[in-house]
Write a protein that holds these residues in place. Structure first.
Motif, PDB file in Angstrom:
ATOM      1  N   SER A 102     -24.592  28.671  37.428  1.00 19.53           N
ATOM      2  CA  SER A 102     -24.160  29.044  36.071  1.00 19.53           C
ATOM      3  C   SER A 102     -23.934  27.854  35.143  1.00 19.53           C
ATOM      4  CB  SER A 102     -22.868  29.866  36.162  1.00 19.53           C
ATOM      5  OG  SER A 102     -21.810  29.067  36.693  1.00 19.53           O
ATOM      6  N   HIS A 103     -24.294  26.634  35.563  1.00 19.52           N
ATOM      7  CA  HIS A 103     -24.034  25.475  34.691  1.00 19.52           C
ATOM      8  C   HIS A 103     -25.063  24.378  34.973  1.00 19.52           C
ATOM      9  CE1 HIS A 103     -20.820  22.571  32.866  1.00 19.52           C
ATOM     10  NE2 HIS A 103     -21.976  21.911  32.961  1.00 19.52           N
ATOM     11  N   THR A 104     -26.057  24.235  34.080  1.00 16.92           N
ATOM     12  CA  THR A 104     -27.010  23.120  34.209  1.00 16.92           C
ATOM     13  C   THR A 104     -27.414  22.598  32.829  1.00 16.92           C
ATOM     14  OG1 THR A 104     -29.216  24.149  34.028  1.00 16.92           O
ATOM     15  CG2 THR A 104     -28.099  24.383  36.154  1.00 16.92           C
ATOM     16  N   HIS A 105     -27.971  21.402  32.869  1.00 18.00           N
ATOM     17  CA  HIS A 105     -28.574  20.779  31.677  1.00 18.00           C
ATOM     18  C   HIS A 105     -29.993  20.362  32.116  1.00 18.00           C
ATOM     19  CE1 HIS A 105     -24.321  19.720  30.161  1.00 18.00           C
ATOM     20  NE2 HIS A 105     -24.122  19.919  31.445  1.00 18.00           N
ATOM     21  N   ILE A 106     -30.796  21.336  32.527  1.00 12.93           N
ATOM     22  CA  ILE A 106     -32.060  21.035  33.198  1.00 12.93           C
ATOM     23  C   ILE A 106     -33.144  20.528  32.249  1.00 12.93           C
ATOM     24  CG2 ILE A 106     -34.011  22.466  33.963  1.00 12.93           C
ATOM     25  CD1 ILE A 106     -32.359  23.431  36.255  1.00 12.93           C
ATOM     26  N   VAL A 107     -33.024  20.858  30.949  1.00  8.63           N
ATOM     27  CA  VAL A 107     -34.028  20.366  29.990  1.00  8.63           C
ATOM     28  C   VAL A 107     -33.595  18.986  29.500  1.00  8.63           C
ATOM     29  CG1 VAL A 107     -35.090  20.759  27.731  1.00  8.63           C
ATOM     30  CG2 VAL A 107     -34.736  22.679  29.302  1.00  8.63           C
ATOM     31  N   TYR A 108     -34.289  17.958  29.933  1.00  3.02           N
ATOM     32  CA  TYR A 108     -33.991  16.597  29.460  1.00  3.02           C
ATOM     33  C   TYR A 108     -35.237  15.729  29.583  1.00  3.02           C
ATOM     34  CZ  TYR A 108     -33.219  15.495  34.478  1.00  3.02           C
ATOM     35  OH  TYR A 108     -33.342  15.335  35.831  1.00  3.02           O
ATOM     36  N   ALA A 109     -35.197  14.585  28.900  1.00  2.00           N
ATOM     37  CA  ALA A 109     -36.357  13.679  28.916  1.00  2.00           C
ATOM     38  C   ALA A 109     -35.988  12.419  29.682  1.00  2.00           C
ATOM     39  CB  ALA A 109     -36.757  13.329  27.491  1.00  2.00           C
TER      40      ALA A 109
ATOM     41  N   SER B 147     -41.526  19.165  32.428  1.00  2.54           N
ATOM     42  CA  SER B 147     -40.600  18.522  33.375  1.00  2.54           C
ATOM     43  C   SER B 147     -39.509  19.506  33.814  1.00  2.54           C
ATOM     44  CB  SER B 147     -39.998  17.244  32.785  1.00  2.54           C
ATOM     45  OG  SER B 147     -39.318  17.524  31.581  1.00  2.54           O
ATOM     46  N   ALA B 148     -39.048  20.339  32.880  1.00  4.27           N
ATOM     47  CA  ALA B 148     -38.014  21.323  33.259  1.00  4.27           C
ATOM     48  C   ALA B 148     -38.609  22.369  34.207  1.00  4.27           C
ATOM     49  CB  ALA B 148     -37.443  21.993  32.017  1.00  4.27           C
ATOM     50  N   TRP B 149     -39.872  22.737  33.972  1.00  4.56           N
ATOM     51  CA  TRP B 149     -40.543  23.724  34.837  1.00  4.56           C
ATOM     52  C   TRP B 149     -40.535  23.237  36.292  1.00  4.56           C
ATOM     53  CZ3 TRP B 149     -42.882  28.479  33.584  1.00  4.56           C
ATOM     54  CH2 TRP B 149     -43.604  29.068  34.628  1.00  4.56           C
ATOM     55  N   GLN B 150     -40.858  21.941  36.465  1.00  3.39           N
ATOM     56  CA  GLN B 150     -40.861  21.379  37.831  1.00  3.39           C
ATOM     57  C   GLN B 150     -39.474  21.423  38.460  1.00  3.39           C
ATOM     58  OE1 GLN B 150     -42.555  17.447  37.984  1.00  3.39           O
ATOM     59  NE2 GLN B 150     -44.452  18.147  37.026  1.00  3.39           N
ATOM     60  N   ARG B 151     -38.453  21.124  37.651  1.00  4.42           N
ATOM     61  CA  ARG B 151     -37.077  21.185  38.193  1.00  4.42           C
ATOM     62  C   ARG B 151     -36.716  22.624  38.578  1.00  4.42           C
ATOM     63  NH1 ARG B 151     -35.964  17.930  33.148  1.00  4.42           N
ATOM     64  NH2 ARG B 151     -36.730  15.911  33.849  1.00  4.42           N
TER      65      ARG B 151
ATOM     66  N   THR C  90     -32.063  29.014  44.558  1.00  2.00           N
ATOM     67  CA  THR C  90     -31.464  29.491  43.304  1.00  2.00           C
ATOM     68  C   THR C  90     -32.366  30.569  42.697  1.00  2.00           C
ATOM     69  OG1 THR C  90     -30.314  27.420  42.897  1.00  2.00           O
ATOM     70  CG2 THR C  90     -30.792  28.772  40.959  1.00  2.00           C
ATOM     71  N   GLY C  91     -31.737  31.669  42.265  1.00  2.00           N
ATOM     72  CA  GLY C  91     -32.510  32.770  41.691  1.00  2.00           C
ATOM     73  C   GLY C  91     -32.213  33.013  40.224  1.00  2.00           C
ATOM     74  N   ALA C  92     -31.082  32.477  39.751  1.00  2.00           N
ATOM     75  CA  ALA C  92     -30.715  32.638  38.335  1.00  2.00           C
ATOM     76  C   ALA C  92     -29.986  31.376  37.905  1.00  2.00           C
ATOM     77  CB  ALA C  92     -29.815  33.855  38.152  1.00  2.00           C
ATOM     78  N   VAL C  93     -30.232  30.968  36.668  1.00  2.00           N
ATOM     79  CA  VAL C  93     -29.687  29.682  36.234  1.00  2.00           C
ATOM     80  C   VAL C  93     -29.365  29.704  34.741  1.00  2.00           C
ATOM     81  CG1 VAL C  93     -32.015  28.724  35.862  1.00  2.00           C
ATOM     82  CG2 VAL C  93     -30.134  27.165  36.317  1.00  2.00           C
ATOM     83  N   GLU C  94     -28.292  29.040  34.400  1.00  2.00           N
ATOM     84  CA  GLU C  94     -27.951  28.838  32.988  1.00  2.00           C
ATOM     85  C   GLU C  94     -28.422  27.440  32.599  1.00  2.00           C
ATOM     86  OE1 GLU C  94     -24.602  27.212  30.202  1.00  2.00           O
ATOM     87  OE2 GLU C  94     -25.580  26.416  31.984  1.00  2.00           O
ATOM     88  N   ILE C  95     -28.974  27.312  31.389  1.00  2.00           N
ATOM     89  CA  ILE C  95     -29.427  25.999  30.899  1.00  2.00           C
ATOM     90  C   ILE C  95     -28.821  25.741  29.518  1.00  2.00           C
ATOM     91  CG2 ILE C  95     -31.392  24.491  30.457  1.00  2.00           C
ATOM     92  CD1 ILE C  95     -33.182  26.388  32.015  1.00  2.00           C
ATOM     93  N   LYS C  96     -28.264  24.540  29.351  1.00  2.00           N
ATOM     94  CA  LYS C  96     -27.627  24.176  28.082  1.00  2.00           C
ATOM     95  C   LYS C  96     -28.528  23.283  27.246  1.00  2.00           C
ATOM     96  CE  LYS C  96     -23.319  23.929  30.655  1.00  2.00           C
ATOM     97  NZ  LYS C  96     -22.692  25.193  30.292  1.00  2.00           N
ATOM     98  N   SER C  97     -28.367  23.380  25.929  1.00  2.00           N
ATOM     99  CA  SER C  97     -28.910  22.345  25.042  1.00  2.00           C
ATOM    100  C   SER C  97     -27.879  21.201  25.077  1.00  2.00           C
ATOM    101  CB  SER C  97     -29.095  22.894  23.628  1.00  2.00           C
ATOM    102  OG  SER C  97     -27.837  23.136  23.024  1.00  2.00           O
TER     103      SER C  97
ATOM    104  N   ASP D 181     -24.303  21.677  37.708  1.00  2.00           N
ATOM    105  CA  ASP D 181     -24.213  20.740  36.567  1.00  2.00           C
ATOM    106  C   ASP D 181     -25.462  19.867  36.466  1.00  2.00           C
ATOM    107  OD1 ASP D 181     -23.086  19.683  34.292  1.00  2.00           O
ATOM    108  OD2 ASP D 181     -21.773  18.269  35.320  1.00  2.00           O
ATOM    109  N   TYR D 182     -26.557  20.267  37.073  1.00  2.00           N
ATOM    110  CA  TYR D 182     -27.798  19.466  37.101  1.00  2.00           C
ATOM    111  C   TYR D 182     -28.065  18.823  35.739  1.00  2.00           C
ATOM    112  CZ  TYR D 182     -32.664  18.560  38.676  1.00  2.00           C
ATOM    113  OH  TYR D 182     -33.857  18.001  39.055  1.00  2.00           O
TER     114      TYR D 182
END
Ligand code: NIG
Ligand code: FE
Length: 423
Positions: free
Chosen positions: A80-87, A131-135, A144-151, A325-326
């Motif tokens: 329920s807590h990630t920041h998976i979209v990053y560069a 890159s986020a797709w690969q993560r 993991t089957g469900a995930v939250e992603i933050k801006s 918290d990824y």
């Protein structure tokens, strides 16, 4: 498409009628059916029971049979807590910390979140998406089957909307179930270093209305912390978010307990995350709320800060969820299995409490409790099939070992047959 999983050593997390969450002592109970079967139809849990009561197969056409002898089946992890979209990455800061700099010192020198913001501003949506797709593929293979992603690495209207569009695209196309959170209040961008109020005004008068109008997020987050966003700032920002239909989910008490919990509860936050430090007032505030406390032990491990006092929270009768918290700075890992081991080893949570924290309570912390987190007829068939292990506790005991044999997402293999049906 029908799937039958038979001879399951034990089916875990079974609730004929699922509660939204589990708190306190109830977290110790992991309802299970030994020697079980489970039927899936069109990606949904259709039925389950004991092998001795199995009604048999009436229609073999288009039926895949999975033999799970010696294996456990449980709901997939709900992160329920990630920041998976990053560069890019922050490997340089990792090495700086080995040489003695702290996470906060690096941030105060203009590194940290601002480092990632600069990289993100220069990245295209396509690069961020790939890159986020690969993560996401990686965490799916880890259960993991469900995930939250933050801006929150945008910190300008343009870049925050760019991040949220990428999250939306991922949510539309990736097999995982994805929830989006707007975290414009993650740090003050360089040009607002001397004028914090102007950035808060930008958040309230420009970013939040735009995110709300474009329906790019379900939740609003604020990093409520000394040198970041004060309790008063958090109050204003959450209020503005709620006006646009965004439900609060906040970063609080990572380094200091400054009152972020109570202000989040005041705005009916769905979750308060981090809580590495916690005061008696925080516990009292949570007791009178529907807010889920969320612990992020991977962050504690990586930046060497205290672990969230899980025993204090659960023994006070509260619920607790676990998440990764990824992110590239404080937790470059999306491995929920490691999180679960850390929760047992460092936070003294029992294996049953951990599985509940990472499934049903994680689903609640991202408003997916009606579709994920338990074995219940009608919920998504997003399931972990373990390897042959002795007991569920072995999942946490043998840390670093992959005990997962197969992950089904909505009944499929995660892509291909697992392609997410349209909602
Ligand atoms: O949850 N604490 C604030 N945000 C992130 C870290 C962000 C970063 O360092 O890039 C966290 O730990
Ligand atoms: Fe975070």
């Amino acid at each position: 498409m029908k799937i039958l999983i038979k001879n399951i050593k034990s089916l875990l997390g079974v609730h004929d009628t699922a509660p939204p969450l589990l708190s306190g002592k109830d977290m110790r109970n992991l309802p299970a059916i030994a020697n079980a079967w489970l039927a899936i139809e069109d990606g949904i849990i259709a039925d389950y029971g004991e092998m001795q009561d199995w009604p048999g197969i009436s229609d073999w056409r288009e039926l895949e049979v999975i033999d799970a002898s010696g294996k456990y089946v449980l709901p997939t992890w709900c992160d329920s807590h990630t920041h998976i979209v990053y560069a890019g990455n922050r490997i340089g800061e990792f090495v700086d910390r080995i040489h003695g700099l702290s996470y906060e010192e690096i941030a105060s020198r203009g590194g940290g979140i601002l480092n990632s913001a600069q990289r993100l501003a220069n990245a295209s949506e396509e690069e961020l998406f790939q890159s986020a797709w690969q993560r996401l593929d990686e965490i799916m293979s880890l259960g993991t089957g469900a995930v939250e992603i933050k801006s929150g690495y945008g910190l300008s209207t343009e870049s925050e909307l760019k991040m949220l569009r990428v999250i939306k695209q991922l949510s539309d196309q990736h097999p995982l179930t994805i929830q989006a959170t707007f975290l414009g209040a993650h740090a003050y961008p360089k040009q607002f270093k001397e004028n914090h109020q102007a950035y808060i005004d930008l958040l309230i008068h420009e970013m939040i209305p735009e995110v709300g109008k474009q329906k790019l997020a379900s939740f609003i987050d604020v990093f409520c912390e000394k040198n970041y966003f004060s309790v008063e700032d958090t109050d204003r920002i959450l209020e503005a978010g709620v006006k646009y239909g965004l439900v609060p989910k906040t970063h609080v008490n990572q380094f200091n307990a400054i009152g972020g919990v109570a202000i989040s509860v005041k705005h009916h936050a769905l979750s308060v995350d981090h809580l590495e430090v916690i005061s008696e007032e925080d516990i009292v505030a949570l007791k009178n709320s529907k807010t889920m406390p969320v612990a992020l032990p991977g962050c504690s491990l990586f930046i060497k800060i205290p672990y969230t006092p899980a025993r204090q929270i659960i023994d006070a009768g509260l619920p607790l969820a676990l998440a990764t918290d990824y992110n590239p700075g404080s937790t470059p890992s999306g491995n929920m299995n490691l999180v679960n081991s850390l929760a047992c080893i460092q936070m003294n949570m029992t294996p049953e409490e951990v599985i509940n924290a990472s499934t049903i309570n994680g689903a609640y912390a991202m408003a997916l409790d009606s579709s994920h987190g338990t074995i219940t007829i009608g919920k998504k068939a997003s399931l972990i099939i373990t390897k042959e292990i002795h007991t569920p506790a072995e999942l946490m005991y043998s840390f670093g070992t992959n005990n997962i044999d197969r992950v089904l997402i909505w009944g499929g293999g995660g892509g291909g047959a697992g392609a997410k049906p349209s909602l």
